[in-house]
Design a protein around this motif. Structure first.
Motif, short mmCIF file in Angstrom:
data_model
loop_
_atom_site.label_atom_id
_atom_site.label_comp_id
_atom_site.label_asym_id
_atom_site.label_seq_id
_atom_site.Cartn_x
_atom_site.Cartn_y
_atom_site.Cartn_z
N LEU A 85 -4.72 5.03 8.48
CA LEU A 85 -3.56 5.77 8.00
C LEU A 85 -3.50 6.87 9.18
O LEU A 85 -4.34 7.54 9.84
N VAL A 86 -2.20 7.17 9.37
CA VAL A 86 -1.87 8.03 10.60
C VAL A 86 -1.16 9.39 9.71
O VAL A 86 -0.26 9.22 9.49
N PRO A 87 -2.09 10.31 9.50
CA PRO A 87 -1.40 11.39 8.61
C PRO A 87 -0.48 12.35 9.25
O PRO A 87 -0.06 12.66 10.47
N ASP A 88 0.18 13.19 8.58
CA ASP A 88 1.01 14.60 8.82
C ASP A 88 2.10 13.83 9.48
O ASP A 88 2.38 14.49 10.74
N ARG A 89 2.81 12.68 9.03
CA ARG A 89 3.93 12.18 9.53
C ARG A 89 5.25 12.39 8.52
O ARG A 89 4.89 12.16 7.59
N GLY A 96 3.85 12.65 4.83
CA GLY A 96 3.04 11.55 4.48
C GLY A 96 2.20 11.11 5.55
O GLY A 96 1.80 11.59 6.39
N SER A 97 2.22 9.76 5.55
CA SER A 97 1.31 9.00 6.57
C SER A 97 1.91 7.80 6.71
O SER A 97 2.61 7.02 6.23
N TYR A 98 1.74 7.32 8.11
CA TYR A 98 2.07 5.94 8.64
C TYR A 98 0.99 5.19 8.23
O TYR A 98 -0.15 5.31 8.23
N VAL A 99 1.34 3.73 7.60
CA VAL A 99 0.40 3.11 7.18
C VAL A 99 0.37 2.00 8.63
O VAL A 99 1.50 1.20 8.91
N LEU A 100 -0.98 2.11 9.48
CA LEU A 100 -0.95 1.08 10.63
C LEU A 100 -2.05 0.02 10.47
O LEU A 100 -3.18 0.51 9.99
N THR A 101 -1.57 -1.01 10.76
CA THR A 101 -2.52 -2.17 10.53
C THR A 101 -2.52 -2.99 11.72
O THR A 101 -1.29 -3.21 12.36
N LEU A 102 -3.60 -3.30 12.15
CA LEU A 102 -3.64 -4.28 13.60
C LEU A 102 -3.54 -5.70 13.31
O LEU A 102 -4.06 -6.31 12.24
N ALA A 120 2.30 11.36 0.74
CA ALA A 120 1.04 12.12 0.55
C ALA A 120 0.44 11.77 -0.78
O ALA A 120 1.21 11.75 -1.76
N GLY A 121 -0.72 11.32 -0.97
CA GLY A 121 -1.40 11.01 -1.99
C GLY A 121 -1.19 9.79 -2.68
O GLY A 121 -2.06 9.20 -3.43
N ALA A 122 -0.43 8.78 -2.12
CA ALA A 122 -0.18 7.61 -2.62
C ALA A 122 -1.24 6.51 -2.00
O ALA A 122 -1.74 7.00 -0.87
N GLN A 123 -1.49 5.41 -2.75
CA GLN A 123 -2.34 4.33 -2.09
C GLN A 123 -1.52 3.44 -1.33
O GLN A 123 -0.54 2.85 -1.59
N ALA A 124 -2.27 3.23 -0.06
CA ALA A 124 -1.47 2.23 0.90
C ALA A 124 -1.75 0.80 0.44
O ALA A 124 -2.85 0.13 0.00
N PRO A 125 -0.74 -0.23 0.20
CA PRO A 125 -0.81 -1.45 -0.11
C PRO A 125 -1.67 -2.11 0.95
O PRO A 125 -1.65 -1.90 2.11
N ALA A 126 -2.44 -3.18 0.28
CA ALA A 126 -3.16 -4.06 1.25
C ALA A 126 -2.39 -5.08 2.11
O ALA A 126 -1.24 -5.28 1.85
N ALA A 127 -2.75 -5.36 3.23
CA ALA A 127 -1.95 -6.05 4.19
C ALA A 127 -2.09 -7.55 3.47
O ALA A 127 -3.02 -8.05 3.01
N PRO A 128 -0.85 -8.56 3.86
CA PRO A 128 -1.25 -9.99 3.41
C PRO A 128 -2.12 -10.57 4.28
O PRO A 128 -2.60 -10.19 5.18
N SER A 129 -2.79 -11.46 3.43
CA SER A 129 -3.88 -12.48 4.40
C SER A 129 -3.11 -13.68 4.82
O SER A 129 -1.88 -13.94 4.60
#
Length: 249
Positions: A85-89, A96-102, A120-129
């Motif tokens: 998570l990249v907060p304070d965006r 909220g936050s950016y959801v960054l996935t490698l 802010a406060g929400a749950q980030a969804p999982a990345a697809p497999s």
């Protein structure tokens, strides 16, 4: 009455004026040129086709990121790995936050992919497999001057203050691209993050600062001329009074 102009003192004053005025004009013209360059870059960026108008191109063909490739639609294949998570965006005035996935690409390197913005406060969804193809706007690595970046440290595990290879080098073992991608279409629960304009192409406060410096340098040139005439007039009046015997003893 103007014989004082031949004194060493006035030779020094005149030399200073002759050097100061061209210097001020040169610096003002230089600052004006920098502002005009920013205006030209901004207009050129606005004339560029939008990401939606351009077909996606392989990531490798758009690297390294520069003014021409920043914002272009890149395509890469691989498998998602670690997520941060990249907060304070902020987005649309909300925090909220950016959801960054490698994304570990077929080339064996990891590409930071911003899958979207999370309130802010929400749950980030999982990345697809499994193997996926990502399509998004290519962006240059952030730096300390980028809006929203946190460089003070002290973030919890799993959070990043800056999206850059330098920030990830001590966090992941993979070799990380010196670039990142913001997805065109974000998964449910996330909002797509708009691509930022390439550095040096926007009419921001720094661009207008150059315009302010332009005015300052030309004001300095005018002030030098004003002071020279004021000193000349004062010396001429003093010389005239002395010639008429009116000078104070």
């Amino acid at each position: 009455m103007y014989r004082f102009l031949r004194t060493p003192r006035w030779w020094g004053i005149n030399l200073f004026v002759l050097l100061a005025i061209p210097f001020c004009v040169f610096m003002g013209t230089w600052q004006l040129g920098k502002f005009e360059d920013r205006v030209d870059s901004h207009q050129e960026a606005e004339r560029k086709p939008t990401a939606a108008e351009l077909r996606a191109e392989p990531l490798a063909s758009l690297l390294p990121v520069d003014k021409e490739t920043s914002g272009r639609t890149a395509e890469a294949r691989g498998r998602y790995g670690e997520q941060f998570l990249v907060p304070d965006r902020e987005l649309d005035g909300r925090s909220g936050s950016y959801v960054l996935t490698l994304l570990r690409t077929d080339a064996g390197r990891s590409l930071p992919v911003v899958r979207g913005w999370l309130p802010a406060g929400a749950q980030a969804p999982a990345a697809p497999s499994g193997e996926v193809t990502v399509v998004g706007a290519l962006q240059a690595s952030e730096n300390q001057g980028t809006k929203g970046v946190r460089t003070a440290g002290g973030l919890p595990e799993g959070q990043l203050g800056m999206i850059s290879a330098a920030a990830l080098v001590n966090v992941v073992q993979d070799d990380v691209y010196d670039a990142w991608v913001t997805l065109t279409d974000s998964p449910a629960g996330l909002t797509p993050v708009p691509a930022a304009a390439a550095a040096g192409t926007g009419l921001d406060a720094k661009a207008f600062q150059n315009l302010g410096y332009t005015a300052e340098w030309f004001v300095f040139a005018g002030f030098v001329v004003f002071m020279w005439f004021r000193l000349l007039r004062r010396e001429a009046e003093a010389a005239r009074d002395a010639a008429l015997g009116l000078a104070e003893h």
